[in-house]
Design a protein around this motif. Structure first.
Motif, PDB file in Angstrom:
ATOM      1  N   ARG A  88      21.064  17.617 -54.658  1.00  0.00           N
ATOM      2  CA  ARG A  88      19.732  17.419 -54.069  1.00  0.00           C
ATOM      3  C   ARG A  88      19.480  15.921 -53.821  1.00  0.00           C
ATOM      4  N   GLY A  89      19.964  15.062 -54.700  1.00  0.00           N
ATOM      5  CA  GLY A  89      19.793  13.613 -54.541  1.00  0.00           C
ATOM      6  C   GLY A  89      20.459  13.088 -53.280  1.00  0.00           C
ATOM      7  N   ASP A  90      21.607  13.666 -52.922  1.00  0.00           N
ATOM      8  CA  ASP A  90      22.286  13.269 -51.687  1.00  0.00           C
ATOM      9  C   ASP A  90      21.426  13.606 -50.472  1.00  0.00           C
ATOM     10  N   GLN A  91      20.814  14.774 -50.509  1.00  0.00           N
ATOM     11  CA  GLN A  91      19.948  15.183 -49.407  1.00  0.00           C
ATOM     12  C   GLN A  91      18.721  14.273 -49.310  1.00  0.00           C
ATOM     13  N   LEU A  92      18.105  13.972 -50.453  1.00  0.00           N
ATOM     14  CA  LEU A  92      16.938  13.088 -50.452  1.00  0.00           C
ATOM     15  C   LEU A  92      17.307  11.676 -49.991  1.00  0.00           C
ATOM     16  N   ALA A  93      18.496  11.221 -50.378  1.00  0.00           N
ATOM     17  CA  ALA A  93      18.949   9.899 -49.945  1.00  0.00           C
ATOM     18  C   ALA A  93      19.125   9.863 -48.426  1.00  0.00           C
ATOM     19  N   MET A  94      19.627  10.932 -47.853  1.00  0.00           N
ATOM     20  CA  MET A  94      19.810  10.987 -46.402  1.00  0.00           C
ATOM     21  C   MET A  94      18.453  10.947 -45.691  1.00  0.00           C
ATOM     22  N   VAL A  95      17.472  11.683 -46.208  1.00  0.00           N
ATOM     23  CA  VAL A  95      16.122  11.642 -45.633  1.00  0.00           C
ATOM     24  C   VAL A  95      15.540  10.243 -45.792  1.00  0.00           C
ATOM     25  N   GLY A  96      15.766   9.634 -46.958  1.00  0.00           N
ATOM     26  CA  GLY A  96      15.285   8.267 -47.189  1.00  0.00           C
ATOM     27  C   GLY A  96      15.886   7.280 -46.203  1.00  0.00           C
ATOM     28  N   LEU A  97      17.176   7.421 -45.911  1.00  0.00           N
ATOM     29  CA  LEU A  97      17.810   6.555 -44.905  1.00  0.00           C
ATOM     30  C   LEU A  97      17.179   6.753 -43.533  1.00  0.00           C
ATOM     31  N   TRP A 147       8.411   5.057 -30.737  1.00  0.00           N
ATOM     32  CA  TRP A 147       7.867   6.202 -31.464  1.00  0.00           C
ATOM     33  C   TRP A 147       8.735   7.444 -31.260  1.00  0.00           C
ATOM     34  N   ALA A 148       9.184   7.671 -30.036  1.00  0.00           N
ATOM     35  CA  ALA A 148      10.051   8.826 -29.775  1.00  0.00           C
ATOM     36  C   ALA A 148      11.393   8.677 -30.494  1.00  0.00           C
ATOM     37  N   SER A 149      11.956   7.479 -30.470  1.00  0.00           N
ATOM     38  CA  SER A 149      13.241   7.246 -31.142  1.00  0.00           C
ATOM     39  C   SER A 149      13.117   7.386 -32.652  1.00  0.00           C
ATOM     40  N   ALA A 150      12.028   6.880 -33.224  1.00  0.00           N
ATOM     41  CA  ALA A 150      11.824   6.991 -34.670  1.00  0.00           C
ATOM     42  C   ALA A 150      11.690   8.450 -35.080  1.00  0.00           C
ATOM     43  N   ALA A 151      10.952   9.222 -34.304  1.00  0.00           N
ATOM     44  CA  ALA A 151      10.798  10.644 -34.614  1.00  0.00           C
ATOM     45  C   ALA A 151      12.138  11.368 -34.493  1.00  0.00           C
ATOM     46  N   ALA A 152      12.891  11.075 -33.445  1.00  0.00           N
ATOM     47  CA  ALA A 152      14.200  11.717 -33.249  1.00  0.00           C
ATOM     48  C   ALA A 152      15.157  11.353 -34.383  1.00  0.00           C
ATOM     49  N   LEU A 153      15.152  10.085 -34.796  1.00  0.00           N
ATOM     50  CA  LEU A 153      16.033   9.657 -35.885  1.00  0.00           C
ATOM     51  C   LEU A 153      15.677  10.373 -37.185  1.00  0.00           C
ATOM     52  N   LEU A 154      14.401  10.509 -37.440  1.00  0.00           N
ATOM     53  CA  LEU A 154      13.965  11.195 -38.654  1.00  0.00           C
ATOM     54  C   LEU A 154      14.372  12.671 -38.629  1.00  0.00           C
ATOM     55  N   VAL A 155      14.249  13.301 -37.478  1.00  0.00           N
ATOM     56  CA  VAL A 155      14.661  14.706 -37.351  1.00  0.00           C
ATOM     57  C   VAL A 155      16.166  14.846 -37.551  1.00  0.00           C
ATOM     58  N   VAL A 156      16.947  13.965 -36.933  1.00  0.00           N
ATOM     59  CA  VAL A 156      18.414  14.044 -37.065  1.00  0.00           C
ATOM     60  C   VAL A 156      18.832  13.851 -38.518  1.00  0.00           C
ATOM     61  N   PHE A 157      18.281  12.838 -39.184  1.00  0.00           N
ATOM     62  CA  PHE A 157      18.655  12.610 -40.580  1.00  0.00           C
ATOM     63  C   PHE A 157      18.204  13.765 -41.475  1.00  0.00           C
ATOM     64  N   SER A 158      17.070  14.367 -41.167  1.00  0.00           N
ATOM     65  CA  SER A 158      16.620  15.519 -41.956  1.00  0.00           C
ATOM     66  C   SER A 158      17.547  16.715 -41.743  1.00  0.00           C
ATOM     67  N   LEU A 159      17.991  16.931 -40.509  1.00  0.00           N
ATOM     68  CA  LEU A 159      18.929  18.021 -40.242  1.00  0.00           C
ATOM     69  C   LEU A 159      20.263  17.782 -40.925  1.00  0.00           C
ATOM     70  N   VAL A 160      20.728  16.556 -40.910  1.00  0.00           N
ATOM     71  CA  VAL A 160      21.979  16.230 -41.605  1.00  0.00           C
ATOM     72  C   VAL A 160      21.813  16.458 -43.103  1.00  0.00           C
ATOM     73  N   ALA A 161      20.640  16.073 -43.619  1.00  0.00           N
ATOM     74  CA  ALA A 161      20.388  16.251 -45.057  1.00  0.00           C
ATOM     75  C   ALA A 161      20.426  17.726 -45.443  1.00  0.00           C
ATOM     76  N   THR A 162      19.877  18.593 -44.605  1.00  0.00           N
ATOM     77  CA  THR A 162      19.890  20.026 -44.936  1.00  0.00           C
ATOM     78  C   THR A 162      21.290  20.627 -44.833  1.00  0.00           C
ATOM     79  N   SER A 163      22.153  19.985 -44.071  1.00  0.00           N
ATOM     80  CA  SER A 163      23.523  20.502 -43.952  1.00  0.00           C
ATOM     81  C   SER A 163      24.434  19.999 -45.068  1.00  0.00           C
ATOM     82  N   LEU A 164      23.965  19.081 -45.898  1.00  0.00           N
ATOM     83  CA  LEU A 164      24.783  18.570 -47.000  1.00  0.00           C
ATOM     84  C   LEU A 164      24.705  19.541 -48.179  1.00  0.00           C
ATOM     85  N   THR A 165      25.566  20.536 -48.146  1.00  0.00           N
ATOM     86  CA  THR A 165      25.617  21.517 -49.230  1.00  0.00           C
ATOM     87  C   THR A 165      27.072  21.809 -49.545  1.00  0.00           C
ATOM     88  N   GLY A 166      27.305  22.290 -50.734  1.00  0.00           N
ATOM     89  CA  GLY A 166      28.662  22.712 -51.107  1.00  0.00           C
ATOM     90  C   GLY A 166      29.560  21.562 -51.487  1.00  0.00           C
TER      91      GLY A 166
END
Length: 156
Positions: A48-57, A18-37
């Motif tokens: 926006r699709g790239d960011q959503l795909a990263m969250v989906g992964l 559970w801790a690892s799943a939560a951490a992985l989701l947070v990391v992928f969400s942070l990476v998704a928010t940094s995908l700009t430009g």
């Protein structure tokens, strides 16, 4: 003893998963928010699709990790039901020769009369005393079944 029901689940691996799943989701969400430009020296830009795909992964990765919280053993006077990460088994006590928890083994297993070993991932060595108590409870149920067979000539 026929009313006794034993339900066993691993404790430590569930917390870690559970801790690892939560951490992985947070990391992928942070990476998704940094995908700009711009994507680099080329003409492409992150959308926006790239960011959503990263969250989906991240969600798929977290769900994959949570598969390891699935193991469970449920036993009663009639038999034992084992659910591992992949695969489930329902066995009557008649096919079980014994409950094993060998020294150095990562988890307990059921020794069957056909010389097969069925791993019970829910009873992990990492859970220490909890796993030992679970094995003892399963052995008591198995012994009660053997005693009932020995005392009842019609059951043979």
């Amino acid at each position: 003893m026929s009313d006794s029901l034993v339900t066993l689940r691993p404790r430590r691996i569930r917390l870690v998963c559970w801790a690892s799943a939560a951490a992985l989701l947070v990391v992928f969400s942070l990476v998704a928010t940094s995908l700009t430009g711009r994507t680099g020296d080329g003409y492409g830009t992150f959308q926006r699709g790239d960011q959503l795909a990263m969250v989906g992964l991240g969600i798929f990765g977290a769900l994959g990790i949570l598969l390891f919280t699935r193991p469970r053993v449920v036993a009663d006077a009639r038999g034992v039901r084992v659910r591992n990460v992949i695969g489930s088994y329902e066995l009557p006590w008649e096919v079980v020769r014994g409950v094993r928890f060998d020294r150095g083994a990562p988890w307990a297993s059921l020794e069957l009369h056909d010389d097969d070993l069925l791993p019970m991932v829910a009873l992990q060595a990492a859970d220490k005393e909890l796993a030992v108590e679970g094995v003892r409870a399963l052995r008591r149920l198995h012994q009660a079944h053997l005693a009932a067979l020995a005392g009842d000539p019609a059951a043979r």
